[in-house]
Structures are given as C-alpha cells and as structure tokens.
Design a protein around this motif. Structure first.
Motif, PDB file in Angstrom:
ATOM      1  N   ASP A  97      11.344  45.562  31.885  1.00  0.00           N
ATOM      2  CA  ASP A  97      12.476  44.660  31.639  1.00  0.00           C
ATOM      3  C   ASP A  97      13.799  45.100  32.267  1.00  0.00           C
ATOM      4  OD1 ASP A  97      10.802  43.070  30.010  1.00  0.00           O
ATOM      5  OD2 ASP A  97      11.127  44.435  28.328  1.00  0.00           O
ATOM      6  N   GLY A  98      13.854  46.323  32.787  1.00  0.00           N
ATOM      7  CA  GLY A  98      15.111  46.805  33.355  1.00  0.00           C
ATOM      8  C   GLY A  98      15.494  46.044  34.613  1.00  0.00           C
ATOM      9  N   ARG A  99      16.773  45.727  34.744  1.00  0.00           N
ATOM     10  CA  ARG A  99      17.284  45.009  35.908  1.00  0.00           C
ATOM     11  C   ARG A  99      18.608  45.628  36.359  1.00  0.00           C
ATOM     12  NH1 ARG A  99      12.897  43.405  35.211  1.00  0.00           N
ATOM     13  NH2 ARG A  99      12.076  41.257  35.287  1.00  0.00           N
ATOM     14  N   TRP A 100      18.850  45.505  37.678  1.00  0.00           N
ATOM     15  CA  TRP A 100      20.110  45.995  38.237  1.00  0.00           C
ATOM     16  C   TRP A 100      21.185  44.917  38.150  1.00  0.00           C
ATOM     17  CZ3 TRP A 100      20.734  50.943  39.106  1.00  0.00           C
ATOM     18  CH2 TRP A 100      19.598  51.735  39.349  1.00  0.00           C
ATOM     19  N   GLU A 101      22.413  45.347  37.941  1.00  0.00           N
ATOM     20  CA  GLU A 101      23.525  44.416  37.868  1.00  0.00           C
ATOM     21  C   GLU A 101      23.777  43.722  39.203  1.00  0.00           C
ATOM     22  OE1 GLU A 101      24.435  47.636  34.759  1.00  0.00           O
ATOM     23  OE2 GLU A 101      23.523  47.528  36.744  1.00  0.00           O
ATOM     24  N   HIS A 102      23.425  44.372  40.299  1.00  0.00           N
ATOM     25  CA  HIS A 102      23.745  43.843  41.624  1.00  0.00           C
ATOM     26  C   HIS A 102      23.199  42.444  41.830  1.00  0.00           C
ATOM     27  CE1 HIS A 102      22.666  43.222  45.929  1.00  0.00           C
ATOM     28  NE2 HIS A 102      23.932  43.575  46.090  1.00  0.00           N
ATOM     29  N   ALA A 103      21.883  42.271  41.639  1.00  0.00           N
ATOM     30  CA  ALA A 103      21.285  40.944  41.839  1.00  0.00           C
ATOM     31  C   ALA A 103      20.058  40.738  40.958  1.00  0.00           C
ATOM     32  CB  ALA A 103      20.909  40.751  43.314  1.00  0.00           C
ATOM     33  N   GLY A 104      19.992  41.473  39.874  1.00  0.00           N
ATOM     34  CA  GLY A 104      18.887  41.300  38.942  1.00  0.00           C
ATOM     35  C   GLY A 104      17.565  41.863  39.423  1.00  0.00           C
ATOM     36  N   GLN A 105      17.608  42.790  40.419  1.00  0.00           N
ATOM     37  CA  GLN A 105      16.351  43.381  40.897  1.00  0.00           C
ATOM     38  C   GLN A 105      15.682  44.183  39.782  1.00  0.00           C
ATOM     39  OE1 GLN A 105      19.477  44.023  42.178  1.00  0.00           O
ATOM     40  NE2 GLN A 105      19.400  44.222  44.411  1.00  0.00           N
ATOM     41  N   ARG A 106      14.337  44.200  39.812  1.00  0.00           N
ATOM     42  CA  ARG A 106      13.610  45.029  38.871  1.00  0.00           C
ATOM     43  C   ARG A 106      13.995  46.490  39.090  1.00  0.00           C
ATOM     44  NH1 ARG A 106       9.035  42.847  36.459  1.00  0.00           N
ATOM     45  NH2 ARG A 106       7.999  44.868  36.531  1.00  0.00           N
ATOM     46  N   TYR A 107      14.088  47.231  38.001  1.00  0.00           N
ATOM     47  CA  TYR A 107      14.722  48.546  38.050  1.00  0.00           C
ATOM     48  C   TYR A 107      14.089  49.468  39.087  1.00  0.00           C
ATOM     49  CZ  TYR A 107      17.210  52.665  36.526  1.00  0.00           C
ATOM     50  OH  TYR A 107      18.024  53.774  36.509  1.00  0.00           O
ATOM     51  N   PHE A 108      12.775  49.640  39.050  1.00  0.00           N
ATOM     52  CA  PHE A 108      12.143  50.595  39.962  1.00  0.00           C
ATOM     53  C   PHE A 108      11.840  49.998  41.335  1.00  0.00           C
ATOM     54  CE2 PHE A 108      11.241  52.739  35.860  1.00  0.00           C
ATOM     55  CZ  PHE A 108      11.878  53.944  36.145  1.00  0.00           C
ATOM     56  N   ASP A 109      12.287  48.744  41.570  1.00  0.00           N
ATOM     57  CA  ASP A 109      12.285  48.194  42.920  1.00  0.00           C
ATOM     58  C   ASP A 109      13.526  48.619  43.686  1.00  0.00           C
ATOM     59  OD1 ASP A 109       9.888  46.976  42.460  1.00  0.00           O
ATOM     60  OD2 ASP A 109      10.733  44.983  42.096  1.00  0.00           O
TER      61      ASP A 109
END
Length: 314
Positions: A97-109
């Motif tokens: 479920d983790g996402r980056w603030e930048h563009a909602g990318q999956r965390y470990f992507d």
C-alpha cells in the motif's frame, strides 16, 4: 569506563555491531544480540510507531525525519533482521500500500530522483523486496564522471557526493542480497572511484575541500554525505584500503577525544521520534562505533587490537 564497555553499555543495535566489528564475537553470540533489535530499545520503538496504514507518519518521504523512508533507513542502520517476524509484518503493508508523494508510485518501484532511489534500492534489497527496476534506472543515470546527481534533470553534468553515496550503498546492498551482476558491480566501482579520485572530500580541479560539512559527522546521516559515511561504505565493501583516502582517515583520527571517543558534530534539523545520542558536541556511540571500525579496517585490524590492549591496562 573504557570505550568498548561504554559502547556495549547501550542499545542492542549498538551492541551487536560492536560484537561483530570490534570484539569479533562468535556468530551465534552476535546473532543472539542482533535478534533483540526487534524486541527491545530503538528498533522495537520504531516498529511500534508504524501507523495503521502501514506507513510511518502517514507518508513515504515526508515529513522528514519521521516518515516511512527515514524510519526504514534507520531500521536498516540498526540492523533489524529482515527475516524476523516483526520485520516481515512491517514491510508487507509498505510493499502493498505504500506510495510516493511525487506521483503515487508504488513504494518499492521507486521515485524519480536518484538520491531517493538509491535509498529505495538499499531498503528494498535489505528487506528482501524486488527493486530490479529501480536498479536498471540508476544504471542508466550514472554520469560520465562516475557519480550520480539529483540535479541531472536540471542540467547538471557532474556527480554529487550526496547523491552518489546513497546509490553506492544501495548497489552494495543489492549485490549482497541478490548476487548482483557485472553491470551493477562495475557501476559501483566507478562510483567509488569517483569518490577516491577526489580523496573523499576534495575538488578534482583545485584540491580544495568541496564542502566543510563533509568533515562534520552526523548520525543518522539522512541523505547527506560526510567522510565517515564514505569511509564506512568503502570498509563495508570488503576491499582493501586505498591510499587516496588517507586525508579523510587523518581527519577522522584527529577528531578522537582524550577518552577515545568521537562526538556528534551535527544533527539535521527536523522532528524525530526520539534521540539516539546525547546531543551535538557530546560523545556519540554511533560515531565512535563507525570511526573505530573504519580505523580498524584501515590499519588491518591493528586498531581494535590496540584498543583491546589499552582496555586491558585500565
């Protein structure tokens, strides 16, 4: 109290690394102490602070320094065993479920900046996650001088020490976790050569110190470079010392106080969950541990042996 005993009179995260790197205890003794990181002290406290969404402080990168990225980096520094149940429970929701603030990318992507993606590779590889795609991106972003720079997309044509150290740590962790590849190893060695050509702190053009902050030791290091972090990485590779690092080693030796300890030179401003040292200007167990193992590597084991001899005389 002598320096080794002072280090051992601490959190399990410090103790197991002292046992591994300085007193050379048997593997099973070290493993038993390391296992405590998940259940006692700093490691257990950080694990307990994970939020209901699976993130820390509700974010991937922000807020500094309490969000998921900085917490996972610290858990890695503490040596939380990735195979323990506590670690697996913590990582699963970040992966799902983790996402980056930048563009909602999956965390470990990964994200888009190499300084961030170097951390993603380090964390992902350490905790057993698939970060192959992030590694491929970083391989394509290595610059002509061997370094990496988050400002490359804004026109920079030179590497950055701050960005490069994050990528190098990530690549080394990836190699250890997966066996790596010739391409990853070659890129890492080129990046390390980038640091060594500059004697870990000097401009290639003039020989002047690039940034005085490189001579101030902080912990946690966050995204910043300093010569202690750089040398500890080189030690961690298992490669023999390179004479071009001698200036940096001399600076480290010169910071040792009369009690055989190193101070916390600097703390990066921002909210933290709790302090893991006693404050700027005061003896730091983390800086002392890291400096002692760097010097032991540099002297081929003579530093730790000398320290043990000094302690026996006390």
């Amino acid at each position: 109290m002598n320096t080794i005993d002072w280090l051992l009179d601490s959190d399990p995260a410090i103790r197991w690394q002292v046992m591994l790197d300085l007193t050379f205890e048997p593997h099973d003794v070290v493993a038993l102490e390391r296992a405590k990181v998940a259940t006692a002290g700093w490691g257990a406290w950080l694990l307990a602070l994970q939020g209901p969404t699976g993130l820390w402080a509700g974010g991937g990168l922000f807020p500094e320094w309490t969000s998921t990225t900085w917490t996972l980096m610290l858990l890695r520094d503490l040596g939380l065993d990735r195979a323990c149940p506590e670690a697996r429970r913590a990582i699963a929701p970040v992966r799902e479920d983790g996402r980056w603030e930048h563009a909602g990318q999956r965390y470990f992507d990964g994200e888009v900046e190499p300084c961030i993606n170097g951390k993603v590779v380090a964390m992902g590889a350490y905790f057993g996650e698939d970060v192959d795609g992030v590694v491929e991106r970083l391989l394509g972003e290595q610059m002509a001088d061997g370094g990496w720079n988050c400002e490359q997309e804004n026109g920079s044509v030179r590497g950055s020490f701050d960005t490069t150290i994050n990528v190098l740590e990530g690549f080394l962790e990836y190699e250890r976790a997966t066996g790596g590849s010739d391409e990853v190893r070659t890129a890492r060695l080129r990046g390390e050569e980038y640091l060594l050509e500059r004697r870990l702190l000097r401009r290639l053009s003039t020989g002047e110190v690039i940034d005085e902050s490189y001579t101030r030791f902080a912990f946690p290091t966050r995204w910043h470079y300093d010569i202690l972090r750089g040398l500890d990485h080189l030690r961690n590779t298992g490669q023999p010392p390179d004479a071009r690092a001698s200036d940096a080693v001399e600076l480290i030796e010169g910071k040792r106080d009369d009690d055989g300890r190193w101070s916390l030179d600097h703390t990066y401003p921002g909210e933290v969950y709790f302090a893991i040292d006693d404050g700027d200007g005061k003896p730091s167990r983390w800086n002392t541990l890291r400096a002692m193992r760097v010097l032991d590597w540099w002297t081929g084991g003579q530093s730790a042996a000398q320290e043990a001899g000094n302690d026996a005389d006390l």
